[in-house]
Design a protein around this motif. Structure first.
Motif, short mmCIF file in Angstrom:
data_model
loop_
_atom_site.label_atom_id
_atom_site.label_comp_id
_atom_site.label_asym_id
_atom_site.label_seq_id
_atom_site.Cartn_x
_atom_site.Cartn_y
_atom_site.Cartn_z
N UNK A 180 -1.56 9.61 -10.17
CA UNK A 180 -2.01 8.49 -10.99
C UNK A 180 -2.15 7.27 -10.10
N UNK A 181 -3.24 6.55 -10.22
CA UNK A 181 -3.43 5.29 -9.51
C UNK A 181 -3.52 4.18 -10.55
N UNK A 182 -2.64 3.20 -10.46
CA UNK A 182 -2.70 2.02 -11.31
C UNK A 182 -2.99 0.84 -10.41
N UNK A 183 -4.14 0.23 -10.61
CA UNK A 183 -4.56 -0.85 -9.73
C UNK A 183 -5.29 -1.93 -10.52
N UNK A 184 -5.22 -3.16 -10.01
CA UNK A 184 -5.90 -4.24 -10.71
C UNK A 184 -7.38 -4.29 -10.33
N UNK A 185 -8.10 -5.17 -10.99
CA UNK A 185 -9.56 -5.24 -10.80
C UNK A 185 -9.93 -5.54 -9.35
N UNK A 186 -9.15 -6.40 -8.71
CA UNK A 186 -9.46 -6.76 -7.33
C UNK A 186 -9.30 -5.57 -6.39
N UNK A 187 -8.25 -4.80 -6.58
CA UNK A 187 -8.02 -3.63 -5.72
C UNK A 187 -9.04 -2.53 -5.97
N UNK A 188 -9.62 -2.51 -7.16
CA UNK A 188 -10.62 -1.50 -7.51
C UNK A 188 -12.05 -2.02 -7.39
N UNK A 189 -12.23 -3.15 -6.73
CA UNK A 189 -13.53 -3.81 -6.65
C UNK A 189 -14.61 -2.94 -6.01
N UNK A 190 -14.21 -2.05 -5.10
CA UNK A 190 -15.18 -1.20 -4.40
C UNK A 190 -15.31 0.16 -5.08
N UNK A 191 -14.66 0.31 -6.22
CA UNK A 191 -14.66 1.61 -6.92
C UNK A 191 -15.47 1.54 -8.21
N UNK A 192 -16.47 0.71 -8.24
CA UNK A 192 -17.29 0.56 -9.45
C UNK A 192 -18.12 1.83 -9.68
#
Length: 242
Positions: free
Chosen positions: A230-242
C-alpha cells in the motif's frame, strides 16, 4: 500495489495511522516493522492519541525497526532507538522487551546484522512493515546499488542521504557515514508493506517506485513485486503519477 492519494501530510498521517491501528486491533500480538525519520512522526502521534483515548492496546505488540546508525548507542539523542522512545514507545503500553532496534553500538558487523536477522526471522517477519522513501528511492537505508540486498547488513550512506538527514544534526559532518539496515530480502518477507510519502521532493522517487523499471538503482521499485503493498502519499508526492 494499492495507491491512496491524500490531500496533505496531515491526511497522509491519519490514513497511515488507520492502517496501523487496524493491524493492532485485528491482531493484538502483531509484529510491526517500524520506520523513523520525519515522515512517520504524524502517524505515530495519531496512534498515541488513539491509545490515550482507549482505542488501542499495544501490550502484546512486537516491533522491529528497520535500521540504526552504526556507532550510536541506544541512549544517544540522535539514535533511532531514542527517536522511537520519543515519538511512540514511551507514550503507549508496549512492553520494552518487545521493542527491537539494531544495535548501533555493536562494532562487530557480523554479530549485529546476523543477530538482528535471526530475531526478525524467529518472530515470523512483520505482519505490517512501515516504510518511508528517500529522495533517491531508498527504503530503510538500502541505497541505490548494483544489486538488491538480502538480509540485514552494514551500508555506507550516500551523500544525498547524509545531506537529507543532516537537518537532524548540528551539521552534515555529524551524520554517521554507516548504518545497519534490514535488507530488501528481509523487507519483502513482511506480510504487508505500507509506504508513506509526502512533498514534491519525493515525487520522482514515488513515480519510479510505482511505475519505473524494477531495478536496484531505485530500491523501492522492488515493492512492485510485493503481493500486498500500500502506498499512501499526498498530492505533491504523487504529482508525477497522474
Amino acid at each position: 500495489m494499492r495507491i491512496i492519494r491524500t490531500k496533505d501530510y496531515e491526511d497522509m498521517s491519519a490514513r497511515a495511522a488507520d492502517v496501523i491501528a487496524a493491524e493492532v486491533i485485528l491482531k493484538p500480538d502483531c509484529v510491526l516493522g517500524l520506520a523513523t525519520g520525519s515522515t512517520p512522526i504524524g502517524a505515530y502521534e495519531r496512534l498515541v492519541e488513539r491509545y490515550r483515548a482507549g482505542e488501542l492496546d499495544f501490550s502484546q505488540v512486537i516491533s522491529y525497526n528497520l535500521d540504526e546508525y552504526r556507532g550510536l548507542a541506544h541512549d544517544d539523542p540522535q539514535s533511532y532507538h531514542y527517536f522511537m522512545e520519543q515519538y511512540l514507545f514511551s507514550h503507549v503500553n508496549i512492553d520494552p522487551a518487545n521493542t527491537h532496534v539494531p544495535d548501533g553500538a555493536n562494532e562487530d558487523v557480523e554479530e549485529a546484522t546476523a543477530g538482528y536477522d535471526a530475531q526478525v526471522a524467529a518472530a515470523g517477519y512483520p505482519d505490517l512493515q512501515l516504510l518511508g522513501i528517500g529522495n533517491n528511492g531508498h527504503i530503510g537505508f538500502n541505497e541505490p546499488d548494483a544489486a538488491f540486498s538480502k538480509g540485514t547488513y552494514c551500508v555506507n550512506l550516500t551523500e544525498s542521504t547524509i545531506e537529507a538527514n543532516s537537518r537532524l544534526f548540528e551539521s552534515a559532518d555529524d551524520v554517521p557515514r554507516q548504518a545497519y539496515t534490514m535488507g530488501i530480502g528481509t523487507i519483502m518477507r513482511a506480510k504487508r508493506v505500507l509506504v508513506i510519502a509526502n512533498g514534491e521532493k519525493k515525487a520522482q522517487a514515488v513515480h519510479d517506485m510505482i511505475y519505473g523499471p524494477i531495478t536496484p538503482s531505485c530500491p523501492a521499485s522492488v515493492l512492485q513485486l510485493h503481493p500486498d503493498a500500500i502506498v499512501i502519499a499526498d498530492e505533491a508526492a504523487l504529482a508525477l503519477c497522474e
